[in-house]
Enzyme design. Structure first.
Site, PDB file in Angstrom:
ATOM      1  N   THR A  16       0.835  -1.206   0.000  1.00 13.43           N
ATOM      2  CA  THR A  16       0.000   0.000   0.000  1.00 13.43           C
ATOM      3  C   THR A  16       0.864   1.249   0.000  1.00 13.43           C
ATOM      4  O   THR A  16       1.923   1.266   0.617  1.00 13.43           O
ATOM      5  CB  THR A  16      -0.838  -0.002   1.305  1.00 13.43           C
ATOM      6  N   ASP A  56      -7.239  -2.604   6.227  1.00 12.47           N
ATOM      7  CA  ASP A  56      -7.091  -1.489   7.161  1.00 12.47           C
ATOM      8  C   ASP A  56      -7.054  -0.134   6.480  1.00 12.47           C
ATOM      9  O   ASP A  56      -7.419   0.886   7.080  1.00 12.47           O
ATOM     10  CB  ASP A  56      -5.769  -1.655   7.944  1.00 12.47           C
TER      11      ASP A  56
HETATM   12  N1  ASP Z   1      -2.765  -3.008   4.233  1.00 12.21           N
HETATM   13  C1  ASP Z   1      -3.314  -3.370   2.952  1.00 12.21           C
HETATM   14  C2  ASP Z   1      -4.491  -4.245   3.126  1.00 12.21           C
HETATM   15  O1  ASP Z   1      -4.469  -5.122   3.985  1.00 12.21           O
HETATM   16  C3  ASP Z   1      -2.367  -4.078   2.084  1.00 12.21           C
HETATM   17  C4  ASP Z   1      -1.082  -3.385   1.860  1.00 12.21           C
HETATM   18  O2  ASP Z   1      -0.483  -2.797   2.737  1.00 12.21           O
HETATM   19  O3  ASP Z   1      -0.637  -3.449   0.703  1.00 12.21           O
HETATM   20  O4  ASP Z   1      -5.434  -4.102   2.386  1.00 12.21           O
END
Ligand code: ASP
Length: 338
Positions: A195, A226
């Site tokens: 992310t 999240d």
């Molecule tokens: N935190 C994000 C999720 O769980 C994924 C990511 O950090 O790429 O959707």
């Protein structure tokens, strides 16, 4: 003075109430932990930009240019992550993001300013810039979150065009995953999460945060992580600082991760220490922590930055006036040689 929109009225109302309470002789609550551990009083000051992973470098450039052109912390945060959303080579954000297990790309994004205003979209389909839709939710509706079909209807009404987000490369990845996973069960692992979360501090001391993702690769259709959840994927408070998270979202949600980082900074911890303590909380709440990656980055109101993660394969980009735009490798719970 510009006219007060409904949104701004809603936001200001509690301030007016607390002023009334003070006038009536009520004193604000005190934070004993903060009293014991005063927050850092020095730092480079703004502008400072910090964002997750190597793709943060390009996002930081755009955010920095926006600030130099007179943009606010919020403008810069949005402008920065839009770069990542539009990059088809980034397989974890926006166009080019890996789809869910049904082959559908669904995007989550949230934006927040240091005064506490925020907006987010969940499981949004066929919109190139979910972060900008999240900002419209914040500014043009009385709500904080819009999900799924309703979020897309809102985006279309706001003038966002529909775009096919599934690139050929992402489709091939999905077909390979389907072939290799007859159980059709999304994996929990440490590699699928990148992310973009980006935090800004402008020259006026205003802070903002933006976070946008295609979420876990090959997730269940409708799964939300999240990133679009204020307090989990990001949090910003002009009195303290801001934080954002990356990694296995379910684990971050269980610990209310980004809010926790900001509250730890409020109690006097440095950004790095706050991130480390929040990672320890994530570990405490997630018995499978060795199988997952979670990383936090943080920025305090003095311009100090930091980060921490479970596994050593996480890095982040920091842009300051004195040192330019550079990558930083944070500490990790699991040592790099393990
Ligand atoms: N935190 C994000 C999720 O769980 C994924 C990511 O950090 O790429 O959707």
């Amino acid at each position: 003075m510009p006219p007060i929109t409904r949104r701004r009225f809603i936001r200001r109302a509690p301030l007016a109430l607390s002023a009334t309470a003070l006038a009536a002789g009520c004193s604000p609550g005190t934070d004993s932990a903060a009293a014991e551990q005063p927050a850092a009083t020095t730092g480079p000051g703004g502008p400072v930009i910090i964002s997750t992973w190597r793709h943060g470098l390009a996002a930081n450039e755009a955010a920095w240019a926006n600030l130099q052109a007179g943009g606010s912390a919020l403008d810069a945060a949005e402008a920065g992550v839009r770069v990542t959303e539009a990059d088809p080579e980034v397989s974890t954000v926006g166009i080019g993001g890996r789809p869910d297990r049904d082959g559908i790309v669904t995007l989550d994004a949230a934006i927040m300013d240091g005064a506490g205003d925020c907006g987010s979209v969940l499981a949004l389909q066929e919109i190139l810039h979910p972060i900008s839709v999240a900002r419209r939710v914040m500014e043009n509706t009385p709500h904080v979150m819009l999900a799924g079909e309703g979020a897309q209807q809102f985006a279309i009404a706001e003038g966002f065009p529909l775009t096919d987000l599934l690139t050929d490369a992402a489709r091939v990845d999905w077909e390979t995953w389907k072939r290799d996973n007859p159980g059709y069960r999304p994996p929990i692992n440490v590699e699928n999460h990148d992310t973009i979360g980006l935090l800004t501090l402008d020259r006026n001391g205003n802070i903002a945060a933006a976070c946008t993702t295609s979420g876990a690769a090959f997730k269940y259709h409708g799964r939300v992580g999240d990133s679009p959840i204020v307090g989990a994927g990001l949090y910003a408070d002009n009195n303290v600082g801001a934080a954002t998270a990356t990694g296995w979202g379910e684990a971050v949600v269980r610990a209310c991760g980004s809010f926790l980082v900001v509250e730890l900074m409020r109690q006097g911890h440095s950004p790095t220490d706050a991130c480390r303590l929040a990672v320890e909380r994530v570990i405490e709440k997630n018995p499978d922590w060795r199988e997952i990656q979670v990383g936090f980055i943080a920025l305090d109101k003095q311009g100090n930055t930091g980060g921490y993660c479970i596994h050593p394969n996480f890095d982040y980009a920091v842009y300051t006036e004195s040192e330019g735009n550079r990558m930083v490798v944070p500490g990790s719970k699991v040592p790099s040689d393990e």
